[in-house]
Design a protein around this motif. Structure first.
Motif, PDB file in Angstrom:
ATOM      1  N   GLY A  26       0.818  -1.208   0.000  1.00  5.16           N
ATOM      2  CA  GLY A  26       0.000   0.000   0.000  1.00  5.16           C
ATOM      3  C   GLY A  26       0.849   1.255   0.000  1.00  5.16           C
ATOM      4  N   CYS A  27       1.957   1.225   0.719  1.00  9.76           N
ATOM      5  CA  CYS A  27       2.874   2.381   0.723  1.00  9.76           C
ATOM      6  C   CYS A  27       3.477   2.589  -0.655  1.00  9.76           C
ATOM      7  N   GLU A  28       3.847   1.508  -1.323  1.00 16.03           N
ATOM      8  CA  GLU A  28       4.397   1.628  -2.672  1.00 16.03           C
ATOM      9  C   GLU A  28       3.370   2.250  -3.613  1.00 16.03           C
ATOM     10  N   ARG A  29       2.128   1.812  -3.500  1.00 18.41           N
ATOM     11  CA  ARG A  29       1.075   2.368  -4.343  1.00 18.41           C
ATOM     12  C   ARG A  29       0.861   3.847  -4.038  1.00 18.41           C
ATOM     13  N   THR A  30       0.913   4.188  -2.768  1.00 19.83           N
ATOM     14  CA  THR A  30       0.736   5.595  -2.382  1.00 19.83           C
ATOM     15  C   THR A  30       1.804   6.473  -3.017  1.00 19.83           C
ATOM     16  N   LEU A  31       3.044   6.022  -2.982  1.00 16.99           N
ATOM     17  CA  LEU A  31       4.134   6.811  -3.563  1.00 16.99           C
ATOM     18  C   LEU A  31       3.926   6.995  -5.068  1.00 16.99           C
ATOM     19  N   GLU A  32       3.484   5.948  -5.748  1.00 22.67           N
ATOM     20  CA  GLU A  32       3.236   6.045  -7.186  1.00 22.67           C
ATOM     21  C   GLU A  32       2.159   7.093  -7.487  1.00 22.67           C
ATOM     22  N   LEU A  33       1.086   7.064  -6.707  1.00 23.79           N
ATOM     23  CA  LEU A  33      -0.021   7.970  -6.994  1.00 23.79           C
ATOM     24  C   LEU A  33       0.298   9.402  -6.568  1.00 23.79           C
ATOM     25  N   LEU A  34       1.053   9.567  -5.497  1.00 22.48           N
ATOM     26  CA  LEU A  34       1.473  10.919  -5.122  1.00 22.48           C
ATOM     27  C   LEU A  34       2.356  11.523  -6.209  1.00 22.48           C
ATOM     28  N   ASP A  35       3.222  10.704  -6.772  1.00 25.37           N
ATOM     29  CA  ASP A  35       4.080  11.203  -7.843  1.00 25.37           C
ATOM     30  C   ASP A  35       3.240  11.598  -9.055  1.00 25.37           C
ATOM     31  N   ARG A  36       2.211  10.818  -9.359  1.00 24.99           N
ATOM     32  CA  ARG A  36       1.321  11.158 -10.477  1.00 24.99           C
ATOM     33  C   ARG A  36       0.582  12.463 -10.192  1.00 24.99           C
ATOM     34  N   CYS A  37       0.104  12.625  -8.970  1.00 29.34           N
ATOM     35  CA  CYS A  37      -0.591  13.863  -8.603  1.00 29.34           C
ATOM     36  C   CYS A  37       0.325  15.069  -8.756  1.00 29.34           C
ATOM     37  N   ARG A  38       1.569  14.917  -8.348  1.00 28.04           N
ATOM     38  CA  ARG A  38       2.504  16.045  -8.371  1.00 28.04           C
ATOM     39  C   ARG A  38       2.898  16.434  -9.781  1.00 28.04           C
ATOM     40  N   THR A  39       3.085  15.442 -10.646  1.00 28.84           N
ATOM     41  CA  THR A  39       3.650  15.735 -11.960  1.00 28.84           C
ATOM     42  C   THR A  39       2.610  15.944 -13.055  1.00 28.84           C
ATOM     43  N   ASP A  40       1.436  15.315 -12.914  1.00 30.73           N
ATOM     44  CA  ASP A  40       0.494  15.303 -14.041  1.00 30.73           C
ATOM     45  C   ASP A  40      -0.853  15.970 -13.789  1.00 30.73           C
ATOM     46  N   THR A  41      -1.257  16.120 -12.544  1.00 24.71           N
ATOM     47  CA  THR A  41      -2.632  16.561 -12.299  1.00 24.71           C
ATOM     48  C   THR A  41      -2.734  17.975 -11.749  1.00 24.71           C
ATOM     49  N   GLY A  42      -1.653  18.504 -11.206  1.00 22.27           N
ATOM     50  CA  GLY A  42      -1.720  19.839 -10.620  1.00 22.27           C
ATOM     51  C   GLY A  42      -2.410  19.887  -9.282  1.00 22.27           C
ATOM     52  N   ILE A  43      -2.650  18.743  -8.662  1.00 26.11           N
ATOM     53  CA  ILE A  43      -3.277  18.707  -7.336  1.00 26.11           C
ATOM     54  C   ILE A  43      -2.289  19.243  -6.308  1.00 26.11           C
ATOM     55  N   GLU A  44      -2.715  20.206  -5.518  1.00 21.24           N
ATOM     56  CA  GLU A  44      -1.806  20.884  -4.595  1.00 21.24           C
ATOM     57  C   GLU A  44      -1.837  20.337  -3.174  1.00 21.24           C
ATOM     58  N   VAL A  45      -2.939  19.665  -2.794  1.00 22.56           N
ATOM     59  CA  VAL A  45      -3.048  19.087  -1.455  1.00 22.56           C
ATOM     60  C   VAL A  45      -3.658  17.695  -1.567  1.00 22.56           C
ATOM     61  N   VAL A  46      -2.989  16.708  -0.981  1.00 20.21           N
ATOM     62  CA  VAL A  46      -3.521  15.350  -0.892  1.00 20.21           C
ATOM     63  C   VAL A  46      -3.520  14.951   0.581  1.00 20.21           C
ATOM     64  N   THR A  47      -4.673  14.510   1.060  1.00 19.22           N
ATOM     65  CA  THR A  47      -4.781  14.056   2.446  1.00 19.22           C
ATOM     66  C   THR A  47      -5.079  12.570   2.460  1.00 19.22           C
ATOM     67  N   LEU A  48      -4.274  11.805   3.177  1.00 17.81           N
ATOM     68  CA  LEU A  48      -4.393  10.347   3.236  1.00 17.81           C
ATOM     69  C   LEU A  48      -4.734   9.908   4.651  1.00 17.81           C
ATOM     70  N   TRP A  49      -5.816   9.156   4.785  1.00 15.12           N
ATOM     71  CA  TRP A  49      -6.178   8.650   6.118  1.00 15.12           C
ATOM     72  C   TRP A  49      -5.466   7.323   6.315  1.00 15.12           C
ATOM     73  N   THR A  50      -4.381   7.338   7.062  1.00 17.90           N
ATOM     74  CA  THR A  50      -3.578   6.137   7.222  1.00 17.90           C
ATOM     75  C   THR A  50      -3.908   5.349   8.484  1.00 17.90           C
ATOM     76  N   THR A  51      -4.327   6.036   9.539  1.00 12.50           N
ATOM     77  CA  THR A  51      -4.607   5.349  10.800  1.00 12.50           C
ATOM     78  C   THR A  51      -5.709   6.078  11.545  1.00 12.50           C
ATOM     79  N   SER A  52      -6.760   5.363  11.873  1.00 16.67           N
ATOM     80  CA  SER A  52      -7.815   5.946  12.699  1.00 16.67           C
ATOM     81  C   SER A  52      -7.527   5.672  14.169  1.00 16.67           C
ATOM     82  N   VAL A  53      -8.259   6.333  15.037  1.00 11.45           N
ATOM     83  CA  VAL A  53      -8.141   6.045  16.465  1.00 11.45           C
ATOM     84  C   VAL A  53      -8.525   4.592  16.723  1.00 11.45           C
ATOM     85  N   GLU A  54      -9.540   4.100  16.006  1.00 13.45           N
ATOM     86  CA  GLU A  54      -9.968   2.713  16.178  1.00 13.45           C
ATOM     87  C   GLU A  54      -8.879   1.736  15.754  1.00 13.45           C
ATOM     88  N   ASN A  55      -8.104   2.072  14.709  1.00 10.88           N
ATOM     89  CA  ASN A  55      -7.011   1.208  14.268  1.00 10.88           C
ATOM     90  C   ASN A  55      -6.009   0.956  15.383  1.00 10.88           C
TER      91      ASN A  55
END
Length: 226
Positions: A26-55
């Protein structure tokens, strides 16, 4: 954009692998998609829910294995020097060495001129709003302007005390793994967000799946209200 990257454990179980392998993939996939967001989409903020209090209430062995994976991933992202790093949630619920490590990564990335990636760790939407109310009350008291009938609170003032203060609300929220609920993720900020639910488990949510989600978002007619 905000993402609930759900399904790492199920992905590992389906393949007969330890749950830790699901988190790593999942971390590898996250890095791939963050790189795509940065280089190709112009998305300026990405928020990832990695751990909830319940987790954090899961078996101690699983929590103790998962947190170092998250911390290592954040550290790797910080070392690239391409993203600013922020956090939502209550990091004080984590073991102190992990909390200190994560805050150090955020500090080191603070001068990066690239986009912002938020990690929601030990996060609960209800608790975020409660924290915001407490901060607002403390701010009003410090300014000598306590709450009263003559000094009401509005949405703009409360938003200044959320974990995302100063950031734009997400235009799009993506959740993977087939779940069709937000589970308390950013309840204040997602009031007008478009929602996209994918049946794919997060490790299988590749660049083409992201492109499909973004195209679906672009095809919608954004409205405010009903």
């Amino acid at each position: 954009m905000a993402v609930i990257p759900d399904g790492n454990r199920r992905w590992a179980e389906d393949k007969g692998l330890p749950s830790l392998e699901g988190h790593r993939r999942g971390c590898e996939r996250t890095l791939e998609l963050l790189d795509r967001c940065r280089t190709d989409t112009g998305i300026e903020v990405v928020t990832l829910w990695t751990t909830s209090v319940e987790n954090l209430r899961r078996p101690r062995v699983e929590v103790n294995q998962g947190l170092p994976v998250i911390a290592a991933f954040v550290g790797h992202l910080a070392s690239l020097g391409q993203w600013r790093i922020g956090f939502l949630g209550n990091l004080d619920l984590l073991p102190p060495p992990v909390t200190e490590e994560l805050r150090d990564y955020a500090h080191r990335s603070s001068t990066v001129r690239g986009p912002l990636v938020n990690f929601a760790i030990a996060y609960s939407g209800q608790e975020e709003i409660i924290r915001a109310v407490r901060r607002l009350l403390e701010s009003r008291t410090a300014d000598g302007n306590p709450l009263s009938e003559g000094a009401p609170v509005d949405a703009v003032e409360l938003a200044r005390h959320l974990d995302t203060a100063g950031q734009p609300d997400p235009d799009l929220v993506i959740r993977t793994s087939g779940e069709t609920r937000l589970s308390g993720f950013m309840p204040w900020q997602t009031l007008h967000s478009e929602l996209y639910f994918s049946p794919l488990l997060w490790p299988d949510f590749d660049e083409s799946a992201l492109a499909e989600a973004l195209e679906d978002y672009r095809s919608r007619r954004q409205r405010r209200g009903l």
